[in-house]
Design an enzyme around this catalytic site. Structure first.
Site, PDB file in Angstrom:
ATOM      1  NE  ARG A  91       4.592  -8.426  10.676  1.00 17.26           N
ATOM      2  CZ  ARG A  91       4.036  -7.583   9.799  1.00 17.26           C
ATOM      3  NH1 ARG A  91       3.127  -8.002   8.965  1.00 17.26           N
ATOM      4  NH2 ARG A  91       4.385  -6.331   9.760  1.00 17.26           N
ATOM      5  CD  GLU A 132      -2.739   1.136   2.495  1.00 13.57           C
ATOM      6  OE1 GLU A 132      -2.684   0.211   3.318  1.00 13.57           O
ATOM      7  OE2 GLU A 132      -3.451   2.143   2.628  1.00 13.57           O
ATOM      8  CE  LYS A 145       3.209   0.036   4.782  1.00  9.13           C
ATOM      9  NZ  LYS A 145       2.603  -0.047   3.451  1.00  9.13           N
TER      10      LYS A 145
HETATM   11  P1  ATP Z   1       2.947  -2.208   7.862  1.00  7.79           P
HETATM   12  O1  ATP Z   1       2.304  -3.036   8.924  1.00  7.79           O
HETATM   13  O2  ATP Z   1       4.363  -1.883   8.093  1.00  7.79           O
HETATM   14  O3  ATP Z   1       2.151  -1.008   7.495  1.00  7.79           O
HETATM   15  P2  ATP Z   1       1.760  -3.612   5.753  1.00  7.79           P
HETATM   16  O4  ATP Z   1       1.656  -5.072   5.759  1.00  7.79           O
HETATM   17  O5  ATP Z   1       0.542  -2.855   6.057  1.00  7.79           O
HETATM   18  O6  ATP Z   1       2.985  -3.164   6.626  1.00  7.79           O
HETATM   19  P3  ATP Z   1       1.806  -3.433   2.959  1.00  7.79           P
HETATM   20  O7  ATP Z   1       2.182  -2.281   2.140  1.00  7.79           O
HETATM   21  O8  ATP Z   1       0.402  -3.876   2.956  1.00  7.79           O
HETATM   22  O9  ATP Z   1       2.288  -3.082   4.389  1.00  7.79           O
HETATM   23  O10 ATP Z   1       2.757  -4.674   2.669  1.00  7.79           O
HETATM   24  C1  ATP Z   1       3.102  -5.080   1.385  1.00  7.79           C
HETATM   25  C2  ATP Z   1       3.565  -6.502   1.413  1.00  7.79           C
HETATM   26  O11 ATP Z   1       4.692  -6.626   2.265  1.00  7.79           O
HETATM   27  C3  ATP Z   1       2.497  -7.419   1.950  1.00  7.79           C
HETATM   28  O12 ATP Z   1       2.446  -8.567   1.139  1.00  7.79           O
HETATM   29  C4  ATP Z   1       2.977  -7.760   3.327  1.00  7.79           C
HETATM   30  O13 ATP Z   1       2.570  -9.048   3.667  1.00  7.79           O
HETATM   31  C5  ATP Z   1       4.489  -7.641   3.194  1.00  7.79           C
HETATM   32  N1  ATP Z   1       5.082  -7.280   4.468  1.00  7.79           N
HETATM   33  C6  ATP Z   1       4.798  -6.217   5.237  1.00  7.79           C
HETATM   34  N2  ATP Z   1       5.504  -6.236   6.374  1.00  7.79           N
HETATM   35  C7  ATP Z   1       6.275  -7.359   6.332  1.00  7.79           C
HETATM   36  C8  ATP Z   1       7.232  -7.945   7.207  1.00  7.79           C
HETATM   37  N3  ATP Z   1       7.535  -7.405   8.378  1.00  7.79           N
HETATM   38  N4  ATP Z   1       7.819  -9.099   6.829  1.00  7.79           N
HETATM   39  C9  ATP Z   1       7.530  -9.653   5.654  1.00  7.79           C
HETATM   40  N5  ATP Z   1       6.651  -9.155   4.788  1.00  7.79           N
HETATM   41  C10 ATP Z   1       6.018  -8.011   5.107  1.00  7.79           C
HETATM   42 MG    MG Z   2      -1.122  -3.807   4.719  1.00  7.83          MG
END
Ligand code: ATP
Ligand code: MG
Length: 740
Positions: free
Chosen positions: A258, A31, A268
């Site tokens: 993760r 996102e 984020k």
């Molecule tokens: P955050 O919680 O930091 O906002 P998010 O999951 O909301 O992270 P996205 O932009 O939706 O952020 O993530 C994009 C991709 O990265 C998704 O497929 C998510 O599963 C993966 N991802 C996010 N954080 C991690 C992590 N700590 N380890 C591995 N993959 C991750």
């Molecule tokens: Mg997300």
């Protein structure tokens, strides 16, 4: 292709073999609401890596369904990060917002099938009606609306006839499903907001659970790989695609653990807070765990990819130690970065018997690094050395310059101290030294023995630089919020000096500053007039370790007095203590007295001696008085003897005891530190480690018995040191044998 396939690669390989798909298509679907972090690097590495390994393709898709938080700046940051890591998304970047018209039509399809309805409950009611994990939910009365009514309302939602939250589109599934995600999940919501791409075209936006499977399908994705917290969403993912009866092939969702890392925050939302509150200088602040931050700090893409490779792909969450990431950059730069000299905290040295100047040819790399290159280092009678590298009253084991001990200037001559010059307050401001013309590095005929070589720069030619030294951004291992920030995470040194080649060469960006660590020309603030360096990572801290060992050695050499010798002999012969421990105890009255006292309470000489010679002795050096008595030590030793705790954990307990003044018993209970000796509890953990590292099992089978220690280490790590090493030993041995 990697030798040992992880569970995702096994699935992909099988799907290609059976002809389920002709080509593998994955996607990385962030996102655009923040800069990607090291956790995203793992997701990038997995998605792009798998596509690459199987000659498929990985789409970069901006999951832009929440207009309020998203913008183009983040899209660019995401693209930059993926590119910098070395991956290629092909012709174009995809956006979920490009599918808004299609998604809208799919939603209408569901309504026409009687599988979706417009609900008009408010947010609180929706929550209340949903029920709980233990009780079924209740369906809204609006679920009975006719298909025509639903179509009309949905159309008016889209046209902007309603306010935010007035209506919502839901799937009609099952309000009593045990999976809460299946209790008539929300598909579309009204949100009157400007979207950075579709602008004001839409005022309804699809929810993740609806948009994601369909975006995957539209793009022909085959394997939709996401993190474990989406495990429960998988049923809904399948429901959307199956209910719409889409033409095959369709994608399937798979989850992996993760990345979570200590001393780091990986959300984020929280990282945005650090940026907005100006706690850091921006998303690319070198202390940030963002890819942009790591890049600016000086990490190489190779080191990050290597890190992702090392941590592997597992199905169970765990916390990775940040030192593993640091190891990867050190490992990479050790092979690549030229070694040069920098003085961070200068002390002037005047060499009284040297006249004129010269240039010394010095290699950039030590002999064990398979790289070549050298530079000229100017030498003169006025140089700077590191303040720390001179000690007037040197501690034991100090190997550098003292009033009586000469030292080598790296690549140059040996010098000795002739005079120490101080200011009015008694601070050392200059050293007058003598050099030995015969002692030049590489052609030393002086016969003078020195114990170390230190870095230096010639005053006249040295260039002043700013050095930014970073420490961990958070002081706690598991930071929860900004309160846990480390106030000393940035130290700016304005008056450091480097040898001229560091500035004059135009090839190198990263250097090893001898004995200090690895440094990077700050890509934004560096200029030739105002050079700025970021400290990437320190060298392994060999100094503290060395100091300890050499101290011990020295002490062992000094002969024992008669009385001490008697004690020593009793300790080694009667009590069977090892020489080193007996030596420490017998030389120190306070320690030996305590030892005897504890021994009168608990008959466990070896455990007691270990605690006293190591932990207590260390503590005494720092604090002089002890806030515990023989009784507490006896209790601690007793717990080791009875196997309540491991000797490894006993160190932790001791530390806590010193800090809190509590008894070992209380500490073990409060912190749940009891040793795990039950094989039934240990076996599953061991099994998991063995399956996680199949390559090491193979190495073991091939005769590398050292790998055994690796497995033990992993189990101890997985149990926070609580596993009983002896039992672990036995079980692993048995399992690896069976595997043979
Ligand atoms: P955050 O919680 O930091 O906002 P998010 O999951 O909301 O992270 P996205 O932009 O939706 O952020 O993530 C994009 C991709 O990265 C998704 O497929 C998510 O599963 C993966 N991802 C996010 N954080 C991690 C992590 N700590 N380890 C591995 N993959 C991750
Ligand atoms: Mg997300």
């Amino acid at each position: 292709m990697k030798k040992n396939k992880d569970f995702l690669r096994i699935i992909v390989e099988n799907d290609l073999k059976t002809g389920k798909y002709k080509e593998v298509i994955t996607r990385f679907p962030p996102e655009p609401n923040g800069f990607p972090h090291i956790g995203h690097a793992k997701a990038i590495y997995i998605n792009f890596g798998i596509a690459k390994d199987f000659n498929g393709h990985c789409n970069l898709r901006m999951d832009d369904t929440d207009p309020v938080k998203e913008n183009t700046k983040y899209v660019e940051a995401l693209k930059n990060s993926v590119k910098w890591l070395g991956f290629d998304w092909g012709e174009k970047v995809y956006f979920t917002s490009d599918y808004f018209p299609k998604l809208y039509n799919y939603a209408k399809e569901l309504i026409k099938m009687g599988k979706a309805y417009v609900d008009s409950l408010n947010e609180d009611e929706i929550k209340e009606y949903r029920g709980t994990v233990t009780s079924a939910g209740k369906r809204s009365k609006y679920a009975n609306r006719s298909i025509e009514e639903n179509l009309e309302l949905f159309d008016r939602m889209r046209k902007g006839d309603f306010k935010d939250g007035e209506h919502i589109l839901r799937a009609k599934i099952d309000m009593s499903a045990s999976n809460m995600k299946m209790r008539d999940p929300l598909l579309y919501r009204i949100r009157h907001a400007y979207h950075f791409r579709t602008k004001d075209e839409w005022c309804i936006y699809p929810m993740y659970d609806f948009a994601h499977p369909l975006s995957d399908y539209i793009e022909g994705v085959t394997h939709s790989i996401c993190t474990l917290e989406f495990e429960n969403n998988r049923e809904l993912y399948d429901w959307i695609l199956d209910t719409l009866e889409l033409k095959p092939p369709r994608p399937y969702q798979y989850e992996f653990a993760r990345l979570d890392m200590n001393y780091t925050m990986m959300s984020k939302r929280k990282l945005l807070e650090l940026v907005e509150k100006k706690i850091v200088s921006g998303w690319d602040d070198p202390r940030m765990p963002t890819i942009a931050g790591l890049k600016r700090r000086g990490y190489t893409p190779e080191s990050i990819l290597n890190f992702c490779e090392q941590i592997g792909i597992a199905k169970a969450n765990s916390i990775v130690d940040v030192s593993q990431l640091e190891f990867c950059i050190r490992d990479d730069l050790n092979k690549k970065a030229p070694r040069v000299m920098c003085v961070l905290n200068p002390l002037k040295v005047t060499i009284i018997n040297y006249e004129g100047s010269e240039e010394i040819e010095a290699s950039y790399y030590p002999k064990n690094v398979a790289k070549e290159g050298s530079r000229k280092v100017p030498f003169s009678n006025t140089i700077y050395i590191e303040k720390d590298d001179f000690a007037e009253n040197s501690p034991k084991g100090y190997f550098r310059l003292t009033p009586t001990q000469p030292v080598r200037l790296k690549h140059a001559y040996i010098i000795s101290c002739e005079e120490v010059i101080k200011d009015k307050e008694g601070n050392i401001i200059e050293i007058k030294a003598k050099y030995y013309p015969e002692s030049k590095s590489g052609q030393d005929k002086s016969g003078i023995k020195v114990k170390s070589a230190i870095q230096w720069v010639s005053q006249k030619e040295a260039r002043k630089v700013e050095v930014r030294v970073y420490d961990r951004l958070f002081k706690s291992e598991n930071p929860k919020d900004i309160k846990d920030i480390n106030p000393n995470s940035l130290r700016i040194i304005k008056n450091a000096f480097v040898e001229p080649a560091v500035i004059e060469n135009k090839i190198y960006e990263r250097f090893q500053f001898e004995r200090e660590g690895y440094f990077y020309k700050d890509p934004i603030d560096y200029s030739e007039e105002n050079p700025v360096f970021n400290k990437i990572v320190g060298l392994k801290d060999s100094w503290t370790k060395k100091k300890k060992i050499s101290n011990d050695k020295k002490e062992i050499k000094k002969p024992l007095s008669k009385e001490e010798k008697k004690i020593f002999e009793r300790y080694t012969n009667n009590l069977k203590l090892n020489y080193k421990i007996a030596n420490i105890l017998s030389r120190d009255k306070q320690l030996s007295k305590l030892f005897e006292e504890v021994l009168s309470m608990v008959n466990a000489p070896i455990s007691v001696a270990n605690i006293i010679a190591n932990e207590v002795a260390k503590e005494l050096k720092i604090s002089k008085t002890l806030n515990f008595t023989a009784k507490e030590i006896a209790q601690l030793a007793q717990m080791i003897e009875s196997k309540t705790i491991s000797s490894k954990i006993s160190k932790q307990v001791f530390e806590k005891m010193v800090k809190s003044g509590k008894s070992p018993k209380e500490i073990v209970e409060e912190n749940n530190l009891t040793q795990i000796s039950d094989p039934a509890k240990l076996e599953p953990i061991i099994d998991e480690v063995i399956t996680k590292f199949p390559e090491n099992v193979i190495k073991y089978k091939e005769g590398n018995k050292k790998i055994f220690g690796f497995f033990i280490g992993q189990i101890l790590k997985a149990t926070n040191g609580k596993a009983n090493p002896k039992i672990v030993n036995e079980i692993i041995l048995k399992k690896l044998k069976n595997n043979e």
